[in-house]
Structure formats: C-alpha cells, structure tokens
Scaffold this motif. Structure first.
Motif, mmCIF file in Angstrom:
data_model
loop_
_atom_site.group_PDB
_atom_site.id
_atom_site.type_symbol
_atom_site.label_atom_id
_atom_site.label_comp_id
_atom_site.label_asym_id
_atom_site.label_seq_id
_atom_site.Cartn_x
_atom_site.Cartn_y
_atom_site.Cartn_z
ATOM 1 N N THR A 52 37.384 32.487 47.486
ATOM 2 C CA THR A 52 37.111 33.275 46.279
ATOM 3 C C THR A 52 37.992 34.510 46.248
ATOM 4 O O THR A 52 38.089 35.237 47.238
ATOM 5 C CB THR A 52 35.633 33.708 46.236
ATOM 6 O OG1 THR A 52 34.799 32.555 46.257
ATOM 7 C CG2 THR A 52 35.337 34.520 44.984
ATOM 8 N N ALA A 53 38.637 34.748 45.102
ATOM 9 C CA ALA A 53 39.442 35.948 44.896
ATOM 10 C C ALA A 53 38.677 36.907 43.999
ATOM 11 O O ALA A 53 38.065 36.491 43.009
ATOM 12 C CB ALA A 53 40.780 35.589 44.259
ATOM 13 N N VAL A 54 38.714 38.191 44.348
ATOM 14 C CA VAL A 54 38.127 39.230 43.506
ATOM 15 C C VAL A 54 39.264 40.146 43.067
ATOM 16 O O VAL A 54 39.912 40.786 43.895
ATOM 17 C CB VAL A 54 37.045 40.042 44.251
ATOM 18 C CG1 VAL A 54 36.371 41.018 43.284
ATOM 19 C CG2 VAL A 54 36.013 39.124 44.884
ATOM 20 N N VAL A 55 39.530 40.165 41.768
ATOM 21 C CA VAL A 55 40.654 40.914 41.229
ATOM 22 C C VAL A 55 40.113 42.042 40.369
ATOM 23 O O VAL A 55 39.017 41.947 39.814
ATOM 24 C CB VAL A 55 41.577 39.980 40.407
ATOM 25 C CG1 VAL A 55 40.862 39.420 39.198
ATOM 26 C CG2 VAL A 55 42.852 40.691 39.973
ATOM 27 N N GLY A 56 40.861 43.111 40.252
ATOM 28 C CA GLY A 56 40.417 44.209 39.407
ATOM 29 C C GLY A 56 41.246 45.448 39.637
ATOM 30 O O GLY A 56 42.021 45.535 40.590
ATOM 31 N N PRO A 283 41.454 27.432 41.559
ATOM 32 C CA PRO A 283 40.861 27.010 40.286
ATOM 33 C C PRO A 283 40.177 28.187 39.615
ATOM 34 O O PRO A 283 39.872 29.208 40.263
ATOM 35 C CB PRO A 283 39.846 25.944 40.707
ATOM 36 C CG PRO A 283 39.448 26.334 42.091
ATOM 37 C CD PRO A 283 40.694 26.913 42.718
ATOM 38 N N SER A 284 39.914 28.063 38.332
ATOM 39 C CA SER A 284 39.351 29.167 37.557
ATOM 40 C C SER A 284 38.035 29.671 38.136
ATOM 41 O O SER A 284 37.786 30.877 38.198
ATOM 42 C CB SER A 284 39.155 28.726 36.101
ATOM 43 O OG SER A 284 38.697 29.795 35.307
ATOM 44 N N LYS A 285 37.179 28.755 38.595
ATOM 45 C CA LYS A 285 35.867 29.171 39.078
ATOM 46 C C LYS A 285 35.930 29.906 40.415
ATOM 47 O O LYS A 285 34.929 30.456 40.869
ATOM 48 C CB LYS A 285 34.931 27.970 39.199
ATOM 49 C CG LYS A 285 35.345 26.928 40.220
ATOM 50 C CD LYS A 285 34.293 25.818 40.351
ATOM 51 C CE LYS A 285 34.048 25.075 39.060
ATOM 52 N NZ LYS A 285 33.088 23.964 39.224
ATOM 53 N N ALA A 286 37.103 29.945 41.040
ATOM 54 C CA ALA A 286 37.268 30.647 42.318
ATOM 55 C C ALA A 286 37.664 32.102 42.135
ATOM 56 O O ALA A 286 37.843 32.812 43.112
ATOM 57 C CB ALA A 286 38.314 29.938 43.178
ATOM 58 N N GLY A 298 36.605 33.573 36.137
ATOM 59 C CA GLY A 298 37.676 32.914 35.403
ATOM 60 C C GLY A 298 39.017 33.548 35.707
ATOM 61 O O GLY A 298 39.096 34.582 36.367
ATOM 62 N N LYS A 299 40.096 32.929 35.215
ATOM 63 C CA LYS A 299 41.442 33.406 35.527
ATOM 64 C C LYS A 299 41.838 34.582 34.631
ATOM 65 O O LYS A 299 42.771 34.510 33.835
ATOM 66 C CB LYS A 299 42.451 32.275 35.438
ATOM 67 C CG LYS A 299 42.383 31.350 36.653
ATOM 68 C CD LYS A 299 43.695 30.665 36.937
ATOM 69 C CE LYS A 299 43.641 29.924 38.272
ATOM 70 N NZ LYS A 299 44.900 29.300 38.658
ATOM 71 N N LEU A 300 41.088 35.670 34.794
ATOM 72 C CA LEU A 300 41.451 36.921 34.153
ATOM 73 C C LEU A 300 42.515 37.571 35.021
ATOM 74 O O LEU A 300 42.215 38.147 36.059
ATOM 75 C CB LEU A 300 40.222 37.819 34.050
ATOM 76 C CG LEU A 300 40.391 39.191 33.396
ATOM 77 C CD1 LEU A 300 40.948 39.044 31.989
ATOM 78 C CD2 LEU A 300 39.068 39.922 33.368
ATOM 79 N N ASP A 301 43.782 37.461 34.600
ATOM 80 C CA ASP A 301 44.846 37.897 35.489
ATOM 81 C C ASP A 301 45.045 39.405 35.444
ATOM 82 O O ASP A 301 44.402 40.133 34.687
ATOM 83 C CB ASP A 301 46.145 37.137 35.210
ATOM 84 C CG ASP A 301 46.791 37.514 33.872
ATOM 85 O OD1 ASP A 301 46.418 38.532 33.284
ATOM 86 O OD2 ASP A 301 47.697 36.774 33.442
ATOM 87 N N MET A 349 43.222 33.131 29.305
ATOM 88 C CA MET A 349 42.058 33.500 30.110
ATOM 89 C C MET A 349 41.504 32.372 30.969
ATOM 90 O O MET A 349 40.505 32.549 31.659
ATOM 91 C CB MET A 349 40.936 34.004 29.189
ATOM 92 C CG MET A 349 41.350 35.156 28.289
ATOM 93 S SD MET A 349 41.935 36.589 29.215
ATOM 94 C CE MET A 349 40.452 37.035 30.058
ATOM 95 N N GLY A 350 42.101 31.192 30.923
ATOM 96 C CA GLY A 350 41.599 30.098 31.750
ATOM 97 C C GLY A 350 40.366 29.435 31.180
ATOM 98 O O GLY A 350 39.511 28.952 31.925
ATOM 99 N N GLY A 351 40.237 29.390 29.851
ATOM 100 C CA GLY A 351 39.104 28.702 29.245
ATOM 101 C C GLY A 351 38.547 29.465 28.055
ATOM 102 O O GLY A 351 38.790 30.663 27.876
ATOM 103 N N ALA A 352 37.765 28.761 27.237
ATOM 104 C CA ALA A 352 37.173 29.366 26.046
ATOM 105 C C ALA A 352 36.109 30.398 26.405
ATOM 106 O O ALA A 352 36.050 31.478 25.812
ATOM 107 C CB ALA A 352 36.586 28.270 25.150
ATOM 108 N N ASP A 353 35.246 30.060 27.368
ATOM 109 C CA ASP A 353 34.146 30.967 27.714
ATOM 110 C C ASP A 353 34.629 32.319 28.209
ATOM 111 O O ASP A 353 34.144 33.370 27.750
ATOM 112 C CB ASP A 353 33.214 30.312 28.739
ATOM 113 C CG ASP A 353 32.411 29.164 28.140
ATOM 114 O OD1 ASP A 353 32.252 29.142 26.908
ATOM 115 O OD2 ASP A 353 31.955 28.300 28.904
#
Length: 496
Positions: A52-56, A283-286, A298-301, A349-353
């Motif tokens: 799991t990656a935590v970005v911010g 993957p997006s969920k990671a 999600g893939k919020l870069d 964003m890696g998906g609609a949601d």
C-alpha cells in the motif's frame, strides 16, 4: 504514470488482491479507522492489496497513517511515530485508532478488533498483537560518515568483528533495483551484539571499499533488501518516503521488488511517497491519498494533489477517469481555441468513483481557491449531474472505443494524415489501414488498443498512437469537440 509497463504480471496483481479479499493470511492488517488523530476524524483506510502506498503533500497525514498502522503491534513503540512532549502536546488527549486485524494465532473465524487510545498522557493499547515489524525511516539515507553509530568504524585501526557475504538472493534483488552487479559485497559487524553493521563493496578491479564511500541511495537499498529478506514471513514492512535517494527507475523497481516480497513471503508493506514513479506498478486500490484531513483510495497522483491543495496555480481543475480521457480533454481544449490552457489542470484519477469523490470534496472545501469539474466516460451517463459539475465525454462507451469507432468511419479519407501523425510516410497508409481494421476487429480491451496498434506498426509507443488518433478525431469531428468544451461554459478560463 503514463505508459509505464510494470514487470509484475497482471496475474500476480490479481492473485494478491484475491488473497487479501479471501483473508488468506496468518497475520494481516485489514483496515484502520482514525477516530481522532491529528487532523483526521472518522477516516478509514483499508488495505486491499498487500503493498500500500500513501501519497500526499507535506503535512497531509501520510506519516499519521503509517504510524497508526504500526501502533497495532507491540513491537513498535508509540513514540516512534507519535512522540509526546509533556503538557505541550495536550492536543493528543483522547486520540483513538480502531483496527480490524487478521491474526489466526488468536482467531481462525475472521478478523478481530483492537483499539489504541491516548488517555491520561499515555498510549493505551488493548491486547496489542505480536508481529514482526520492520520500520525504515527517512534517516536511512543519511551518509554513513554522519551517523554516530558508525563512528567506531571511521578509524584507520578499525577491523570488523565478523565479515559475512551478502546472501545471493540479496545481491540479486539489489542488482536488479540498482541496475548494477554487487558481487563481493559484505556485511561488517561492528559490535558484539550484531546490532550495528556496515557494508563493504568491491570495485571491478577487486578493491574493497566501505559504506562510507557508497551513494546514500545505494546503501539504503542494500540495507532495506538485506533486512526484508531476513524478516519473518508475514512480517509488516513500513517505509517512509520510499523514493529517498533513488533514481525514478530504481524507485519503480523497488516497489516491484516489494510486490514480489508480498507474494513470496506473505509480507504486508506500507510506504509513504511523493513520487508518481512509486505508484506506477500498483493497482488503484493499493493507493491512498491523505490530504486536508481526508483520505481517498485510488490513483490520485502527485500532480493532482498539488492542484487540489493549491500548490499549483489554476483557475479550473478537471478530474477524469484515466490517462486517455486526460489526453482527450486536453486535445479538445487545445483544438477548440480561446481557452487559457495554462490555467486548466486536467487529471486522470484511476476510475469514475475517485474522480467524482475528489471533485465533490474539492468543491465543498470553503478554503478552495478555484472550482473543479468532473468529466466521466460516455458510458457513465447515469451519473451525469450539471448541478454537481459532473459532465460526460462524447459517445456512449469508453473514450478509446468512441475514438477508434469514429476514425474507422472515415479511415479511407484520413489514412494519409493518420500515417504522418504516426511518424510514418503517406505511402504507408495502406499498412496503417490494414493494422487499424485488424486490431479493431480482434481487440477485446479498448484500453490497450493503442499499444497493440503501436506494436503492429514497428513498435510505436502507445502514447504516440493515442495522440495521433485524438488529433485526427478532433479535426474530423469538431462538433464533438465543441460539445465537450462549450458544455463547460463559463467555468473555463478564457484568453483575453
């Protein structure tokens, strides 16, 4: 994250996702809820993938999430992430973190619940669980010469108490991450307890040199891999700012290595990062973003986060589903004309949601400096809402399918221009037509059709193919471009 192709196969990613969803772990942290911690209130992070990656942004809460995960296990002291400075840290009072944990040594019937609370000026953790946890802090890239624990080795009289060659599996993994061989490297034991060790290497001329002369990134990779390989199966591995001291390629390879560790050893990895390269293999969920007291999966870069948090000047943010939708919107804005392009930031964003959620959260933030909109793929018609600033791309399918379909309608007339945009010659247009028609017929997943067409056309990059098709679509179907751009109305900043 662009067109990066991970060396981790999709089947490995899917297999690890399924292992988590089925709970096939002896020890695993499934979720944590930050009831009240720092800027977070009632925010939940789920660990749906074992890496799991935590970005911010800085101060956004990445280390809070990492520390909260560590606090579930007694091998990590609370002060490692949540230091307390007497009466000066009164704000910590009544902090609370809740956990859902798999520990089959205690229960084989499903996850168990635990809580960590800060009350009466100390942490209280009920029945804290056993699990080996390896923590790699940002200090791992401090040069060896600047570390007090290595002072004893920084003398001409130093001789190691013991010299141990790095295991073959360690040298193999490190060589792949760094992109260079490290045969002949050793671990030098400085103290009798074996708790302080220094590394040594060898040049191609077989001259030995110590870690004092390593690059900071090189030393941190060797140390991390050596410790991870020696960790127990099922351990938790926590890494702060994984990209520190690493080249972008090495950062991606490190994350791929950790995905392999999760598969081989059943380990769970959580790391923080500011780097899109670290997110690319996942993957997006990671991926979880922590910002402004909130968390989002999600893939919020990193680029999108900088826009949302005001670190990048903008007058409008546009959130779309993926990279191709980002290219499509950008192409339309550029071709339509009159738009102040530098003031518009478009983010996949890696998906609609995730696109809908970030758009909503951004627009309800009273401190926001500009508005955002969400533009979904055409097959999301049921979620369009002008009042919520949610719009649609042209067509009633994925944008890839729509564009390829439109080009096929006029392929005979646009083939020459398409060939030139594909960096080919006009004389090769028949080849282009044949490849496009064949791929359109045989392709099962429109999201990968650009890479497939590129491979058939002497291995052109998928991004070049996508760009060529989008430029041709925009030129041939200006009414669709106008529909998309004009639909945003006065929300778009215009050139004066």
């Amino acid at each position: 994250m662009g067109n990066y192709q991970s060396e981790i196969s999709p089947s490995v990613i899917t297999g690890l996702e399924e292992k988590v969803s089925k709970g096939n772990y002896g020890r695993y942290l499934k979720r944590l809820t930050l009831r009240t911690v720092r800027g977070f209130t009632d925010r939940t992070v789920t660990f749906d993938f074992p890496v799991t990656a935590v970005v911010g942004p800085n101060g956004g809460g990445k280390s809070t999430v990492l520390g909260a995960a560590a606090l579930a296990y007694k091998s990590v002291l609370p002060g490692r992430f949540f230091a307390k400075s007497g009466k000066h840290d009164a704000s910590m009072q009544n902090w609370s973190i809740e956990y859902e944990i798999i520990d089959k040594s205690l229960s084989t019937r499903g996850p168990i619940s635990r809580t960590a609370r800060f009350k009466t000026y100390r942490w209280s953790r009920d029945s804290v669980l056993d699990r080996e946890v390896r923590v790699f802090g940002v200090d791992r890239t401090v040069p060896a010469a600047e570390r007090a624990k290595f002072k004893k080795a920084a003398t001409s009289a130093f001789a190691a108490l013991k010299e141990v060659a790095l295991p073959p599996e360690v040298t193999a993994h490190v060589a792949r991450i760094l992109g260079k061989p490290i045969e002949g490297f050793q671990q030098l034991y400085i103290d009798a307890a074996g708790s302080v060790t220094l590394f040594s290497g060898r040049t191609h001329k077989d001259v030995e040199y110590s870690e004092f002369h390593f690059g900071a990134g090189e030393a941190s990779v060797i140390r991390m891999v050596a410790e991870v390989e020696s960790a127990q199966d099922g351990s938790m591995i926590l890494i702060e700012e994984i990209e520190n001291g690493l080249h972008p390629v090495a950062t991606r390879r490190m994350v791929e290595y950790l995905i392999g560790v999760a598969k081989r050893k059943g380990c769970q990895v959580i790391f923080t990062t500011h780097s899109n390269d670290a997110l690319a293999p996942l993957p997006s969920k990671a991926i979880w973003a922590a910002y402004n007291g909130d968390v989002l999966q999600g893939k919020l870069d990193v680029r999108a986060l900088r826009t949302i948090t005001g670190q990048i000047h903008a007058k409008l943010a546009i959130f779309v589903e993926d990279n191709f939708a980002e290219m499509m919107v950008t192409t339309a804005l550029r071709v339509h004309g009159g738009v102040e392009l530098d003031a518009v930031k478009v983010h996949g964003m890696g998906g609609a949601d995730p696109a809908i959620k970030v758009n909503h959260q951004h627009n309800i933030d009273p401190t926001r400096q500009f508005t955002s909109v969400c533009i979904l793929d055409g097959d999301q018609a049921g979620r369009e809402s002008t009042s919520d600033l949610i719009f649609l791309l042209p067509g009633d399918s994925s944008p890839e399918a729509h564009v390829i379909g439109r080009i096929l309608e006029r392929l005979d007339t646009v083939a020459a221009k398409l060939a030139l945009r594909l960096q080919l010659t006009v004389h090769q247009q028949e080849w282009v037509k044949d490849v496009v028609r064949t791929r359109a017929l045989t392709n099962w997943d429109r999201h990968v059709i650009w890479e497939q067409i590129g491979a058939d056309l002497d291995f052109l990059a998928g991004s070049i193919v996508a760009g060529a098709f989008l430029a041709t679509w925009a030129e041939e179907f200006p009414e669709e471009v106008s529909q998309l751009v004009d639909g945003l109305g006065d929300l778009l900043p215009r050139r004066e």
